[in-house]
Scaffold this motif. Sequence first.
Motif, PDB file in Angstrom:
ATOM      1  N   ALA A  23     -17.980  27.395 -24.790  1.00 28.29           N
ATOM      2  CA  ALA A  23     -17.023  27.975 -25.742  1.00 28.29           C
ATOM      3  C   ALA A  23     -17.408  28.142 -27.668  1.00 28.29           C
ATOM      4  CB  ALA A  23     -15.802  27.521 -25.908  1.00 28.29           C
ATOM      5  N   ILE A  24     -18.364  27.328 -27.228  1.00 33.58           N
ATOM      6  CA  ILE A  24     -18.887  27.118 -28.815  1.00 33.58           C
ATOM      7  C   ILE A  24     -20.272  28.146 -29.224  1.00 33.58           C
ATOM      8  CG2 ILE A  24     -20.891  25.780 -30.860  1.00 33.58           C
ATOM      9  CD1 ILE A  24     -19.012  23.085 -29.652  1.00 33.58           C
ATOM     10  N   THR A  25     -20.804  28.039 -28.079  1.00 31.39           N
ATOM     11  CA  THR A  25     -22.543  29.075 -28.125  1.00 31.39           C
ATOM     12  C   THR A  25     -21.622  30.471 -27.957  1.00 31.39           C
ATOM     13  OG1 THR A  25     -23.156  27.020 -26.701  1.00 31.39           O
ATOM     14  CG2 THR A  25     -24.584  29.809 -26.684  1.00 31.39           C
ATOM     15  N   GLY A  26     -20.946  30.858 -26.701  1.00 32.44           N
ATOM     16  CA  GLY A  26     -20.195  32.037 -27.125  1.00 32.44           C
ATOM     17  C   GLY A  26     -19.631  32.362 -28.154  1.00 32.44           C
ATOM     18  N   GLY A  27     -19.091  31.914 -28.534  1.00 35.45           N
ATOM     19  CA  GLY A  27     -18.681  32.402 -30.134  1.00 35.45           C
ATOM     20  C   GLY A  27     -19.626  32.427 -31.239  1.00 35.45           C
ATOM     21  N   CYS A  28     -20.724  31.477 -31.027  1.00 35.16           N
ATOM     22  CA  CYS A  28     -22.009  32.046 -31.841  1.00 35.16           C
ATOM     23  C   CYS A  28     -22.932  33.434 -31.642  1.00 35.16           C
ATOM     24  CB  CYS A  28     -22.855  31.099 -32.361  1.00 35.16           C
ATOM     25  SG  CYS A  28     -21.738  29.048 -32.611  1.00 35.16           S
ATOM     26  N   LEU A  29     -22.798  34.008 -30.631  1.00 35.10           N
ATOM     27  CA  LEU A  29     -23.230  34.623 -30.495  1.00 35.10           C
ATOM     28  C   LEU A  29     -23.082  35.921 -30.572  1.00 35.10           C
ATOM     29  CD1 LEU A  29     -25.305  33.547 -27.418  1.00 35.10           C
ATOM     30  CD2 LEU A  29     -26.847  33.679 -29.569  1.00 35.10           C
ATOM     31  N   ASN A  30     -21.203  35.856 -30.326  1.00 34.29           N
ATOM     32  CA  ASN A  30     -20.683  37.124 -29.953  1.00 34.29           C
ATOM     33  C   ASN A  30     -20.626  36.959 -31.672  1.00 34.29           C
ATOM     34  OD1 ASN A  30     -19.894  38.219 -28.023  1.00 34.29           O
ATOM     35  ND2 ASN A  30     -17.127  38.277 -28.712  1.00 34.29           N
ATOM     36  N   ALA A  31     -19.921  35.867 -32.462  1.00 34.21           N
ATOM     37  CA  ALA A  31     -20.826  36.367 -33.815  1.00 34.21           C
ATOM     38  C   ALA A  31     -21.764  37.182 -34.436  1.00 34.21           C
ATOM     39  CB  ALA A  31     -19.745  35.552 -33.945  1.00 34.21           C
ATOM     40  N   THR A  69     -13.846  32.439 -26.701  1.00 32.96           N
ATOM     41  CA  THR A  69     -11.925  32.197 -25.606  1.00 32.96           C
ATOM     42  C   THR A  69     -12.421  32.194 -23.562  1.00 32.96           C
ATOM     43  OG1 THR A  69     -10.945  32.929 -27.353  1.00 32.96           O
ATOM     44  CG2 THR A  69      -9.837  32.955 -24.666  1.00 32.96           C
ATOM     45  N   ILE A  70     -13.224  33.370 -24.077  1.00 36.78           N
ATOM     46  CA  ILE A  70     -13.994  34.080 -22.787  1.00 36.78           C
ATOM     47  C   ILE A  70     -15.249  33.394 -22.609  1.00 36.78           C
ATOM     48  CG2 ILE A  70     -15.872  35.309 -23.551  1.00 36.78           C
ATOM     49  CD1 ILE A  70     -13.520  37.443 -21.594  1.00 36.78           C
ATOM     50  N   SER A  71     -15.532  32.258 -22.947  1.00 40.67           N
ATOM     51  CA  SER A  71     -16.430  31.537 -22.537  1.00 40.67           C
ATOM     52  C   SER A  71     -16.610  31.070 -21.660  1.00 40.67           C
ATOM     53  CB  SER A  71     -17.748  32.014 -23.683  1.00 40.67           C
ATOM     54  OG  SER A  71     -18.082  32.476 -24.095  1.00 40.67           O
ATOM     55  N   PRO A  72     -15.634  29.925 -21.888  1.00 40.89           N
ATOM     56  CA  PRO A  72     -15.612  28.939 -20.774  1.00 40.89           C
ATOM     57  C   PRO A  72     -14.805  29.544 -19.119  1.00 40.89           C
ATOM     58  CG  PRO A  72     -14.433  28.096 -22.375  1.00 40.89           C
ATOM     59  CD  PRO A  72     -14.480  29.983 -22.642  1.00 40.89           C
ATOM     60  N   PHE A  73     -14.222  30.825 -19.370  1.00 43.12           N
ATOM     61  CA  PHE A  73     -13.737  31.455 -18.117  1.00 43.12           C
ATOM     62  C   PHE A  73     -14.952  31.944 -17.327  1.00 43.12           C
ATOM     63  CE2 PHE A  73     -12.201  36.061 -16.284  1.00 43.12           C
ATOM     64  CZ  PHE A  73     -11.116  35.332 -15.207  1.00 43.12           C
ATOM     65  N   MET A  74     -15.448  32.768 -18.037  1.00 42.48           N
ATOM     66  CA  MET A  74     -16.806  33.596 -17.938  1.00 42.48           C
ATOM     67  C   MET A  74     -18.021  32.336 -16.800  1.00 42.48           C
ATOM     68  SD  MET A  74     -16.535  36.696 -18.084  1.00 42.48           S
ATOM     69  CE  MET A  74     -18.195  36.905 -16.769  1.00 42.48           C
ATOM     70  N   GLY A  75     -17.917  30.987 -17.578  1.00 47.47           N
ATOM     71  CA  GLY A  75     -19.036  29.762 -16.702  1.00 47.47           C
ATOM     72  C   GLY A  75     -18.220  30.134 -15.014  1.00 47.47           C
ATOM     73  N   ARG A  76     -16.602  29.595 -15.153  1.00 47.67           N
ATOM     74  CA  ARG A  76     -15.834  29.909 -14.039  1.00 47.67           C
ATOM     75  C   ARG A  76     -16.444  30.774 -12.783  1.00 47.67           C
ATOM     76  NH1 ARG A  76     -12.492  25.446 -14.044  1.00 47.67           N
ATOM     77  NH2 ARG A  76     -11.754  24.342 -16.041  1.00 47.67           N
ATOM     78  N   TRP A  77     -16.426  32.226 -13.782  1.00 45.07           N
ATOM     79  CA  TRP A  77     -16.482  33.304 -12.643  1.00 45.07           C
ATOM     80  C   TRP A  77     -18.041  33.014 -12.362  1.00 45.07           C
ATOM     81  CZ3 TRP A  77     -14.942  37.167 -10.248  1.00 45.07           C
ATOM     82  CH2 TRP A  77     -15.923  38.217  -9.808  1.00 45.07           C
TER      83      TRP A  77
END
Length: 208
Positions: A23-31, A69-77
């Motif tokens: 979540a944190i990694t995905g949020g930072c890279l998206n930002a 929000t979406i990164s943990p979901f992508m990890g499960r995917w």
Amino acid sequence: MAALTLARAYQHSFDSHPNSTLAITGGCLNALGDVVAQVTQNTWGMEEHEEYRRYDFPRTLRFFCFGFTISPFMGRWNKFLETRFPLRSLNSTGKVSFKALSKRVACDQLVMAPIGLGLFLGSMGMMEARSPRQIRERFKDLYQTALLANWRVWPLAQLVNFRYMPLPYRVPFSQACGVFWTLYLSILNSEEDQKQDRNAALRKTLDS
């Protein structure tokens, strides 16, 4: 050396707290993608007659929230794809199955890409407090264009991702590659925002 230390720290964090790490990694890279987009728009993308545009911090925050929000979901995917389409069978000699790899990429692009794009457009519209009508307009104006662009860019990137990256690094890898994709989406979304704001102002003027 610093990159190796960072990779070890990430792996340790992922092993102990996978969802929050993604979540944190995905949020930072998206930002980061939106930061690049805004700097590009506010420097090279301006016309001579345009006034200087101030940096939009809430916009970057919205991109962070979406990535968070979406990164943990992508990890499960990615874990589902790993299980559903194993690249090596249990009794194989270790050779990667290109057929299974192709199925992974196809499933990702035909199932997750349309869903992810829809979530992006819908969530951005809601975070910007757009009306349901404006969100529908956004889908009508942007969805097909962005999805076709996605299919031109992402199959090759995901082919490399699924073939060479370990499972814990697949979401960060795709989001690191996706900084430029986020740049594209951010500019596309911003242009649609400006169009909807102009239309809303025009309607308000006509109604008054």
